[in-house]
Enzyme design. Structure first.
Site, PDB file in Angstrom:
ATOM      1  NE  ARG A  72      53.399  27.470  36.931  1.00  0.00           N
ATOM      2  CZ  ARG A  72      53.157  26.773  35.824  1.00  0.00           C
ATOM      3  NH1 ARG A  72      54.169  26.226  35.167  1.00  0.00           N
ATOM      4  NH2 ARG A  72      51.926  26.602  35.384  1.00  0.00           N
ATOM      5  CD  GLU A 247      39.741  47.614  50.951  1.00  0.00           C
ATOM      6  OE1 GLU A 247      40.831  47.093  51.228  1.00  0.00           O
ATOM      7  OE2 GLU A 247      39.064  47.287  49.961  1.00  0.00           O
ATOM      8  CG  ASP A 266      37.231  41.985  46.304  1.00  0.00           C
ATOM      9  OD1 ASP A 266      37.699  40.828  46.364  1.00  0.00           O
ATOM     10  OD2 ASP A 266      37.818  42.974  46.790  1.00  0.00           O
ATOM     11  CG  HIS A 271      34.434  40.255  53.279  1.00  0.00           C
ATOM     12  ND1 HIS A 271      34.881  38.995  53.567  1.00  0.00           N
ATOM     13  CD2 HIS A 271      35.465  40.874  52.628  1.00  0.00           C
ATOM     14  CE1 HIS A 271      36.124  38.843  53.112  1.00  0.00           C
ATOM     15  NE2 HIS A 271      36.480  39.964  52.536  1.00  0.00           N
ATOM     16  CE  LYS A 369      39.686  47.244  46.380  1.00  0.00           C
ATOM     17  NZ  LYS A 369      40.149  46.923  47.753  1.00  0.00           N
TER      18      LYS A 369
END
Length: 516
Positions: A72, A247, A266, A271, A369
């Site tokens: 855009r 993580e 996720d 994975h 996480k």
């Protein structure tokens, strides 16, 4: 195109600048153009565009390669080229070279528009047609959808309507899709149906960047090139397998993307399920893409969740705590998350692989996480020796033997076994270590470099096909449904290794999670 380049097969060229003995990515792509949708997003800016420059810098793209941005922004070709220049300077892995940049900049184009703008896609078609004529890109076009999955149908439909999805004789059209590949099994099937209505499956490349990592590809080399491992790679010797992706970062600033998705969707669905497939699959007849995909599909078809789910799964949500000497807030205090969010930031599941090789061996998958450290590894934990002619005090500090494939960040392989302490008959754990950095002078290509080059070469070995995606959702969906019916995830303190329920999940069977 350089007259020194030698044609190999359709879409592939021999790089004359490389030593013939150099087997590291020895092919370069043929003439082509890549269109990036979502070119102003973080993924394109930090990964895709820098990887394209790094490929050019390593002599793996043809001189006429062209890069087209679609977005855009009120940019012309020069403004887009300036933006790409800055991204290259800020994020590329290889050193900046002006001569390489000048050549890449010659092929930079920008098309302004939205995904529902028919005229913008007409301008895109004109731009690509002009590149074919002026730069000899040969009608070979790759479309990189670095955009949210909800926009895939609109873009695919526009590409079809503009005549961009169907190749002319002797050319190719390919589409690159980033995860997540759907939200559950039904949405994945619908997404695959939409994409395949425009692009045939052999032209669809679903990027899982973990499959581009050298250490992941080394699973196949280690398993099938070494007689040392294959005889013990089964339930006769392996007690259980742990696959971990941890993580140490939180979700600050990513609430809009992550809320409602969670750790299982996720990471586990893509994975970790792919890592499981490579670990548990049988030896393929060859490394031809179809043979690899066949073996992965066979093993994923044999995977199921262990039950009961209240004992064999765990999910958590990080709370405030200390990490790296800094006090960090919990998920519910992060920007973009509601105070009653039930999105998990930690997920763990127990899987069974119903094959002769793996019957009775649990596979434990976990991701999270704000855990103790950033690490991804696959650990095969072996059964204890059936007879130990030692007093109990001699083996107090002896654990189970383990083979650990370190995917990141310290790429390599560790073999843990028992050894006698000098001066006594006490036995302790010691490690035999292989490190990529120490063993090889060559620097591994970054995952996106490898995968983007494979797209341009039409090499699908490292890309999951739609059947793999759907099988992974079939495995995970019952856990997602169960969690949705049973309230909020368990809290865990930032900087620790997950909620208490995750540790109890293994302790019920007399096992423990590894602490990397």
């Amino acid at each position: 195109m350089s007259p020194a380049a030698t044609r190999l097969t359709s879409g592939q060229w021999q790089n004359p600048l490389r030593d013939k003995r150099d087997k590291r990515l020895p092919r370069i792509a043929g003439p082509c153009a890549v269109v990036i949708f979502g070119v102003t997003g973080d993924l394109a800016r930090k990964k895709v565009v820098p990887a394209i420059y790094d490929l050019a810098n390593r002599g793996l793209l043809p001189p006429t390669f062209s890069l087209v941005g679609f977005g855009r922004r009120d940019w012309d070709d020069e403004a887009f080229s300036n933006e790409v220049y800055q991204l290259v300077k800020d994020h590329s892995r290889t050193p900046f070279r002006q001569v390489i940049w000048d050549r890449l900049a010659e092929g930079c184009r920008f098309v302004q528009g939205a995904f529902d703008d028919d005229q913008a896609f007409a301008r895109l078609a004109e731009t690509l047609e002009k590149l074919d004529a002026d730069r000899g890109t040969g009608g070979n076009h790759g479309f990189y959808l670095a955009i949210p999955p909800k926009s895939f149908p609109a873009v695919c439909e526009q590409l079809y309507n503009a005549g961009l999805a169907k190749p002319q004789d002797g050319s190719w059209r390919r589409v690159v899709i980033e995860k997540p590949f759907g939200h559950d099994l039904d949405s994945a099937r619908e997404l695959n149906k939409v994409v395949n209505s425009v692009f045939p499956e052999e032209s669809v490349f679903r990027i899982d960047h973990y499959l581009g990592k050298e250490t992941v590809q080394n699973i196949l080399a280690m398993r099938f090139a070494n007689q040392l491992f294959d005889p013990i790679w089964n339930s006769n010797y392996v007690d259980h397998v742990q696959i971990t992706m941890a993580e140490d970062i939180g979700l600050g600033g990513r609430g809009g993307y992550y809320d409602g998705i969670g750790a299982a969707r996720d990471v586990i669905q893509n994975h970790l399920m792919q890592l499981l497939a490579l670990t548990a699959m049988e030896e393929p007849v060859s490394f031809h893409p179809s043979q690899l995909q066949t073996e992965k599909i066979k093993v994923l078809s044999a995977v199921k969740l262990a039950e009961p789910l209240d004992e064999t799964t765990s999910r958590g949500q990080y709370a405030a705590g200390w990490q790296g000497g800094e006090h960090v807030v919990g998920l519910l205090d992060e920007e973009g998350f509601s105070k009653d969010s039930t999105t998990e930031t930690f997920a763990a599941i127990t899987l069974e692989v119903d094959t002769r090789r793996w019957a009775g061996v649990p596979f434990y998958l976990r991701t999270g996480k704000r855990l103790g450290r950033r690490v991804t590894e696959i650990a095969l934990v072996f059964k204890r020796a059936p007879h130990l002619p030692f007093d109990a005090t001699m083996t107090d500090e002896l654990g189970a033997n383990a083979l650990v494939i370190r995917v990141q960040p310290d790429e390599g392989v560790t073999l843990r076994f028992g050894s006698k302490v000098p001066g006594s008959m006490e036995v302790r754990d010691v490690n035999m270590d292989f490190s990529y950095g120490a063993a090889f002078a060559e620097e591994s290509p970054e995952a996106y470099e490898r995968l983007i080059l494979d797209v341009l070469l039409g090499e699908p070995s490292l890309f999951p096909v739609n059947e793999e995606v759907e099988l992974a959702w079939e495995v995970l969906d019952p856990a997602l449904d169960y969690w949705a019916e049973h309230g909020k995830p368990d809290p865990y303190e930032a900087g620790t290794w997950g909620p208490a329920s995750a540790f109890e999940m293994l302790r019920r069977t007399g096992r423990e999670w590894r602490r990397p």
